[in-house]
Design a protein around this motif. Sequence first.
Motif, PDB file in Angstrom:
ATOM      1  N   ASP A  39       0.884  -1.172   0.000  1.00 54.94           N
ATOM      2  CA  ASP A  39       0.000   0.000   0.000  1.00 54.94           C
ATOM      3  C   ASP A  39       0.914   1.212   0.000  1.00 54.94           C
ATOM      4  O   ASP A  39       1.583   1.509   0.988  1.00 54.94           O
ATOM      5  CB  ASP A  39      -0.905   0.002   1.231  1.00 54.94           C
TER       6      ASP A  39
ATOM      7  N   GLU B 222      -6.212  -8.290  -5.272  1.00 56.05           N
ATOM      8  CA  GLU B 222      -6.706  -6.966  -5.693  1.00 56.05           C
ATOM      9  C   GLU B 222      -5.559  -6.079  -6.153  1.00 56.05           C
ATOM     10  O   GLU B 222      -4.459  -6.108  -5.596  1.00 56.05           O
ATOM     11  CB  GLU B 222      -7.447  -6.280  -4.533  1.00 56.05           C
TER      12      GLU B 222
ATOM     13  N   SER C 233      -2.034  -1.667  -3.608  1.00 60.05           N
ATOM     14  CA  SER C 233      -2.868  -0.464  -3.592  1.00 60.05           C
ATOM     15  C   SER C 233      -1.960   0.763  -3.589  1.00 60.05           C
ATOM     16  O   SER C 233      -0.969   0.802  -2.849  1.00 60.05           O
ATOM     17  CB  SER C 233      -3.754  -0.469  -2.347  1.00 60.05           C
TER      18      SER C 233
ATOM     19  N   ARG D  49      -6.026   4.404  -6.427  1.00 55.35           N
ATOM     20  CA  ARG D  49      -7.094   5.264  -5.884  1.00 55.35           C
ATOM     21  C   ARG D  49      -7.301   6.537  -6.702  1.00 55.35           C
ATOM     22  O   ARG D  49      -8.407   7.065  -6.746  1.00 55.35           O
ATOM     23  CB  ARG D  49      -6.760   5.613  -4.424  1.00 55.35           C
TER      24      ARG D  49
ATOM     25  N   ASN E 123      -5.384  -1.901  -6.932  1.00 63.95           N
ATOM     26  CA  ASN E 123      -6.234  -0.712  -6.778  1.00 63.95           C
ATOM     27  C   ASN E 123      -5.401   0.563  -6.878  1.00 63.95           C
ATOM     28  O   ASN E 123      -4.471   0.780  -6.107  1.00 63.95           O
ATOM     29  CB  ASN E 123      -6.938  -0.765  -5.415  1.00 63.95           C
TER      30      ASN E 123
END
Length: 525
Positions: free
Chosen positions: A267, A303, A285, A307, A305
């Motif tokens: 992340d 996943e 992410s 943003r 991702n």
Amino acid sequence: MSANITIYSSPYIIITKRDDGYYIQSLKKGLSIDEFQKCLNSHPEIKVTNFAVIKNALVLAPQDPRKFASAKERISIEVSGDELRAYITVNVGPQEILGTEIIKEVVLELNRKGVVYGIKKDVLLSLVAGKTVLIAEGEPPQNGSDSKNRLYQIKEAKPEIKEDGTADHYDLNLINMVQVGEWLGEKIHATSGKEGKTVYGNPIKPMPGKDYPIFFDRKTVKAVEEEGKTTLYAMRKGAVYFSGDSIGVSNHLELSDNVGVKTGNVDFDGYLTVKGTIEDNYIVSTTNDIEVLGEYGVGSCKEINSREGNIYIRGGIAGKGKTVIKCKKNLYIKFVADAEIICDGSVHVGFYCLNSNIIAKEVILESLKGQIIGGNITADIRVLAATYGTPSEKRTNIYVKGFDRVALKDSLDNLTEEIEQLKISMNQYKQQISIFNISDAGKSRKSEFEKLNEVYNNIRAELQAKEETRKNIAGYLKVKGEGEITILKKAFPNTYFEIKRIQKEIQTPVLRTSFYYSEGTIKEL
């Protein structure tokens, strides 16, 4: 008693010069006006003041001497309003103009009038009686040039599909990477210009060029002052980004191998490049763009991702029904199989989409090998592919929600107005900044300068966002009707199309056509 000087004599007339002017006496008729004019042309020092006297002398001859002219100024000097040119007329006889004394007299008169700069010596040595000529020319000022800014160019994210018969490649430069010390931009400073000079020898101040600032993130970009130029260099390795007109280098994480056991889930607040793959069940992410450059793409990761940015997966996705892809902007993938995609922008697929569920503004497979097989595709605006379904008639569902063309057009018009207002506002702030002399400013003035920059950049950032939205809407309006499904090659039976809730079941093969919504029904073109 004043002396009479005869300057012209013929059987017809006599012209004499007296202290108060020139007199004409006619002796007999017979001299034409044209012949009299030739006489006057040879005496440029004569300025006619009474044409009636001349006419009576010639028509009613004989006539006693009468005044018809006055003496012109021997040397007449006129200076232009901008004081850059001086003109001279020498009103003397043909013999006198050939002498050297007249040159001395002209020089003295120029000095007396203060004309001292740019005197043309070649003209001075070739004066013509009675002819007005340019005798002196000043030097106009050379105004300064405005500062010029040149910045690193962000490459447009546009996939390139190569089909050479042996391998299919799907290439895209998504993240613009720079190293420490790499060039990011430069500003050629404004110049002050070059002074001019009048024919009187007085200086003429030039207009200095306008100084437009170059904006950059001082934490990640350094400015090096060189002669007449400011150059910007990256202070760290990272991804180039713009906030308004301000250039910076954002956090960029580059993983040379896979996201997996060694890294754990990722992340990251910034940009991410994965040179390998994202292993099964792992999550990635980020705030900004994501690149996954491994040749074979990703398998059943959990996943991916982004943003706020885009995602590019060079090798595609084989999701095995487990993978979810989310992104704020656009998604670029070579292929997708058994995955779920939720995208606020457009999904660009290089070659095939198999058994996947996709939600996006647009779903585009531009290659003539592009196939949508199985799954559910839901788009707001359009879906484009070469082939839909299979010869075995695998169920394939394509939904286009559609849009209100009038409302979208109104939205575009409103956006265009807002953009024009932002441009006006931005230019006003730019003008204020350009005349702000920061080198002479105190602490409070520097604070004011920083505030101006901040407001300018905020407006610029808003303008860029609206321009991107306008570009997207303009693209949507190119779609046929109010929602479109384009078949570049073939749609097989058991393919289901729906546009604006109006259904069309493909029961026999359909070749090269477009279905679109218009006036309450689905039309074909």
